[in-house]
Design an enzyme around this catalytic site. Structure first.
Site, PDB file in Angstrom:
ATOM      1  N   HIS A  72      -6.879   3.015   0.625  1.00  0.00           N
ATOM      2  CA  HIS A  72      -6.388   2.829   1.611  1.00  0.00           C
ATOM      3  C   HIS A  72      -7.096   4.170   1.706  1.00  0.00           C
ATOM      4  O   HIS A  72      -6.984   5.025   0.998  1.00  0.00           O
ATOM      5  CB  HIS A  72      -4.789   3.385   1.411  1.00  0.00           C
ATOM      6  N   ASN A 102     -13.668   8.689  -2.480  1.00  0.00           N
ATOM      7  CA  ASN A 102     -14.429   8.741  -3.372  1.00  0.00           C
ATOM      8  C   ASN A 102     -14.231   6.528  -2.503  1.00  0.00           C
ATOM      9  O   ASN A 102     -13.294   5.936  -1.861  1.00  0.00           O
ATOM     10  CB  ASN A 102     -13.062   8.237  -4.330  1.00  0.00           C
ATOM     11  N   ASP A 161      -1.444  15.884  -3.584  1.00  0.00           N
ATOM     12  CA  ASP A 161      -2.021  14.741  -4.409  1.00  0.00           C
ATOM     13  C   ASP A 161      -0.935  15.494  -5.752  1.00  0.00           C
ATOM     14  O   ASP A 161      -0.596  16.219  -5.783  1.00  0.00           O
ATOM     15  CB  ASP A 161      -3.364  14.880  -5.213  1.00  0.00           C
ATOM     16  N   CYS A 172       0.808  -1.257   0.093  1.00  0.00           N
ATOM     17  CA  CYS A 172      -0.366  -0.013   0.292  1.00  0.00           C
ATOM     18  C   CYS A 172       0.955   1.439   0.303  1.00  0.00           C
ATOM     19  O   CYS A 172       1.651   1.493   0.359  1.00  0.00           O
ATOM     20  CB  CYS A 172      -1.368   0.406   1.948  1.00  0.00           C
ATOM     21  N   CYS A 174       0.310   3.182   2.920  1.00  0.00           N
ATOM     22  CA  CYS A 174       0.821   2.891   4.475  1.00  0.00           C
ATOM     23  C   CYS A 174       2.705   2.970   4.371  1.00  0.00           C
ATOM     24  O   CYS A 174       3.305   3.538   5.291  1.00  0.00           O
ATOM     25  CB  CYS A 174       0.740   1.158   4.693  1.00  0.00           C
ATOM     26  N   HIS A 221      -8.929   7.276   2.446  1.00  0.00           N
ATOM     27  CA  HIS A 221      -8.272   9.083   2.529  1.00  0.00           C
ATOM     28  C   HIS A 221      -9.553   9.862   1.683  1.00  0.00           C
ATOM     29  O   HIS A 221     -10.638   9.499   0.925  1.00  0.00           O
ATOM     30  CB  HIS A 221      -7.027   9.182   0.565  1.00  0.00           C
TER      31      HIS A 221
END
Ligand code: AMP
Ligand code: ZN
Length: 113
Positions: free
Chosen positions: A98, A87, A31, A5, A8, A100
């Site tokens: 994961h 989303n 982002d 991930c 992570c 967010h």
């Protein structure tokens, strides 16, 4: 921590990234592919894909994280308003499994609902 991930890995500093905010529960990064003048991701440190997968107690943790967003108003350019997007799954186009929260700011947003 989930091995494959990306969020992570960023959370555990295995991949370098500028963290604009960090505490024991979550962190905020820019982002990599912004869709707006300012585009950040608030990422809870615990790994789970979607709201339905939230471990017990995480709803409160995420609530706490969201509640601190206004305290970062100046740093994240939120003074004139902002948008949060979470989303969830395939139809929403969730790319990173994961949880967010996208934070969009810095411009008028007439491009999505
Ligand atoms: P979502 O489609 O809601 O899963 O959003 C995932 C977001 O993560 C996308 O907007 C990507 O541009 C962003 N993203 C993916 N990898 C990274 C990275 N290493 N650093 C920052 N943002 C990333
Ligand atoms: Zn993860």
């Amino acid at each position: 921590m989930k091995n494959d991930c990306i969020f992570c890995a960023i959370g555990e500093n295995k991949i370098k990234s500028e963290k604009l905010y960090e505490d024991e529960n979550c962190f905020i990064i820019k982002d990599i592919n912004p869709i707006c003048k300012y585009h950040y991701l608030m990422i809870p440190k615990m790994h789970y894909a979607t709201i339905k997968d939230m471990p017990k107690g995480q709803a409160e943790v995420v609530g706490k994280c969201i509640a601190l967003i206004p305290t970062l108003s100046k740093k994240l350019h939120l003074e004139n308003g902002y948008r949060l997007i979470v989303n969830q799954g395939e139809d929403a186009g969730q790319g990173v499994m994961h949880l967010h929260i996208h934070i969009l700011s810095g411009q008028k947003m007439n491009f999505i609902v």
